[in-house]
Design a protein around this motif. Structure first.
Motif, short mmCIF file in Angstrom:
data_model
loop_
_atom_site.label_atom_id
_atom_site.label_comp_id
_atom_site.label_asym_id
_atom_site.label_seq_id
_atom_site.Cartn_x
_atom_site.Cartn_y
_atom_site.Cartn_z
N GLY A 205 0.78 -1.23 0.00
CA GLY A 205 0.00 0.00 0.00
C GLY A 205 0.82 1.29 0.00
N ASN A 206 1.93 1.31 0.70
CA ASN A 206 2.77 2.51 0.75
C ASN A 206 3.87 2.49 -0.31
OD1 ASN A 206 1.43 3.78 2.94
ND2 ASN A 206 2.41 2.34 4.32
N ARG A 207 3.75 1.57 -1.26
CA ARG A 207 4.74 1.44 -2.34
C ARG A 207 4.06 1.44 -3.70
NH1 ARG A 207 6.30 -1.24 2.01
NH2 ARG A 207 8.42 -1.01 2.73
N ASP A 208 2.98 2.16 -3.81
CA ASP A 208 2.20 2.23 -5.05
C ASP A 208 2.92 3.08 -6.10
OD1 ASP A 208 0.33 2.50 -7.06
OD2 ASP A 208 -1.27 3.22 -5.77
N GLU A 209 3.30 2.44 -7.22
CA GLU A 209 4.03 3.14 -8.27
C GLU A 209 3.22 4.27 -8.90
OE1 GLU A 209 3.75 -0.22 -8.21
OE2 GLU A 209 5.79 -1.04 -8.19
N GLU A 210 1.91 4.19 -8.84
CA GLU A 210 1.05 5.24 -9.41
C GLU A 210 0.89 6.42 -8.45
OE1 GLU A 210 -2.63 3.72 -10.91
OE2 GLU A 210 -1.64 2.10 -12.03
N THR A 211 1.25 6.24 -7.19
CA THR A 211 1.12 7.30 -6.19
C THR A 211 2.45 7.96 -5.85
OG1 THR A 211 -0.76 6.12 -5.22
CG2 THR A 211 0.30 7.80 -3.85
N PHE A 212 3.51 7.15 -5.76
CA PHE A 212 4.81 7.65 -5.32
C PHE A 212 5.83 7.57 -6.44
CE2 PHE A 212 2.79 5.70 -1.52
CZ PHE A 212 2.53 6.88 -0.85
N GLU A 213 6.64 8.64 -6.57
CA GLU A 213 7.64 8.73 -7.63
C GLU A 213 8.66 7.60 -7.56
OE1 GLU A 213 11.12 11.83 -8.85
OE2 GLU A 213 9.15 12.66 -8.36
N ASP A 214 9.19 7.32 -6.39
CA ASP A 214 10.18 6.26 -6.20
C ASP A 214 9.72 5.43 -4.99
OD1 ASP A 214 12.40 4.67 -6.27
OD2 ASP A 214 13.84 6.29 -5.92
N PRO A 215 8.72 4.56 -5.17
CA PRO A 215 8.04 3.94 -4.03
C PRO A 215 8.88 3.02 -3.16
CG PRO A 215 7.36 2.92 -6.07
CD PRO A 215 8.20 4.10 -6.44
N TYR A 216 9.98 2.47 -3.68
CA TYR A 216 10.76 1.52 -2.91
C TYR A 216 11.96 2.15 -2.20
CZ TYR A 216 7.81 -1.86 -5.14
OH TYR A 216 6.71 -2.54 -5.56
N ARG A 217 12.18 3.44 -2.41
CA ARG A 217 13.29 4.14 -1.75
C ARG A 217 12.80 4.72 -0.43
NH1 ARG A 217 15.28 9.34 -1.51
NH2 ARG A 217 13.67 10.12 -2.88
N PHE A 218 13.56 4.47 0.64
CA PHE A 218 13.21 5.03 1.95
C PHE A 218 13.49 6.53 1.91
CE2 PHE A 218 14.40 6.42 6.24
CZ PHE A 218 13.20 6.15 6.87
N ASP A 219 12.47 7.33 2.15
CA ASP A 219 12.60 8.78 2.14
C ASP A 219 11.73 9.33 3.27
OD1 ASP A 219 12.74 11.49 1.71
OD2 ASP A 219 11.94 11.43 -0.33
N ILE A 220 12.36 9.72 4.36
CA ILE A 220 11.62 10.19 5.54
C ILE A 220 10.85 11.47 5.26
CG2 ILE A 220 13.46 11.55 6.60
CD1 ILE A 220 12.60 10.09 9.26
N GLU A 221 11.24 12.21 4.21
CA GLU A 221 10.58 13.47 3.87
C GLU A 221 9.65 13.35 2.66
OE1 GLU A 221 13.97 16.04 3.46
OE2 GLU A 221 13.88 16.60 5.57
N ARG A 222 9.28 12.13 2.28
CA ARG A 222 8.43 11.90 1.10
C ARG A 222 7.09 12.62 1.26
NH1 ARG A 222 6.88 5.84 -0.73
NH2 ARG A 222 5.56 5.88 1.11
N THR A 223 6.74 13.42 0.25
CA THR A 223 5.45 14.11 0.23
C THR A 223 4.87 14.03 -1.18
OG1 THR A 223 6.50 16.22 -0.24
CG2 THR A 223 5.99 15.76 2.06
N PRO A 224 3.58 13.90 -1.30
CA PRO A 224 2.66 13.60 -0.20
C PRO A 224 2.91 12.19 0.31
CG PRO A 224 1.50 13.43 -2.27
CD PRO A 224 2.90 13.89 -2.59
N ASN A 225 2.60 11.96 1.55
CA ASN A 225 2.86 10.65 2.15
C ASN A 225 1.71 10.28 3.09
OD1 ASN A 225 4.14 8.29 2.71
ND2 ASN A 225 5.47 9.15 4.27
N GLU A 226 0.57 10.06 2.52
CA GLU A 226 -0.59 9.65 3.31
C GLU A 226 -0.41 8.20 3.71
OE1 GLU A 226 -5.40 9.22 2.97
OE2 GLU A 226 -4.38 10.50 1.54
N GLN A 227 0.19 7.99 4.89
CA GLN A 227 0.51 6.65 5.35
C GLN A 227 -0.74 5.81 5.57
OE1 GLN A 227 2.99 4.56 6.00
NE2 GLN A 227 4.45 5.98 5.14
N ILE A 228 -0.68 4.56 5.13
CA ILE A 228 -1.77 3.64 5.40
C ILE A 228 -1.28 2.42 6.18
CG2 ILE A 228 -3.18 4.38 3.45
CD1 ILE A 228 -2.20 1.87 1.96
N ALA A 229 -0.07 2.54 6.74
CA ALA A 229 0.53 1.42 7.47
C ALA A 229 -0.35 0.97 8.64
CB ALA A 229 1.92 1.80 7.96
N PHE A 230 -1.08 1.87 9.25
CA PHE A 230 -1.92 1.52 10.40
C PHE A 230 -3.40 1.41 10.01
CE2 PHE A 230 1.68 3.61 12.66
CZ PHE A 230 2.13 2.49 13.33
#
Length: 114
Positions: free
Chosen positions: A26-51
């Motif tokens: 869910g937090n690695r969606d290629e259609e939502t995030f530019e580089d979904p598999y790279r850890f980036d603590i400042e990634r925006t937008p970053n609507e977390q769905i981990a919880f």
């Protein structure tokens, strides 16, 4: 599925089809995030769905965030150097994504006060 649902341009989930949800993706969606598999603590937008979301929001989310905050505070203030000390073993699960074992070696920033 209770009713047919369009996915993309050519695929459909039909009524009665069985689904497998891969929650860790869910937090690695290629259609939502530019580089979904790279850890980036400042990634925006970053609507977390981990919880989870809404009525499915994790009851332990606040405790988990507190534990992470305390751990990061300790690392920043108590550890001068940290490095891997062996191979990292990831969890194999469609429910959670994470690390099962990650041996580390560290050097404390200062001696503990007795």
């Amino acid at each position: 599925m209770r009713r047919a649902t369009p996915l993309g341009l050519a695929s459909f989930i039909r009524e009665g089809d069985q689904l497998a949800l891969w929650l860790p993706s869910g937090n690695r969606d290629e259609e939502t995030f530019e580089d979904p598999y790279r850890f980036d603590i400042e990634r925006t937008p970053n609507e977390q769905i981990a919880f989870g979301k809404g009525e499915h929001f994790c009851a332990g989310a606040h405790l988990a965030r507190l534990e992470l905050r305390l751990m990061m505070h300790s690392l920043v203030h108590e550890v001068e150097q940290i490095e891997l000390a062996g191979p990292v073993e990831r969890l194999s699960s469609n429910l959670v994504s994470g690390i099962k074992h990650m041996p580390v070696r560290f050097k404390r920033a200062h001696a503990a006060v007795a």
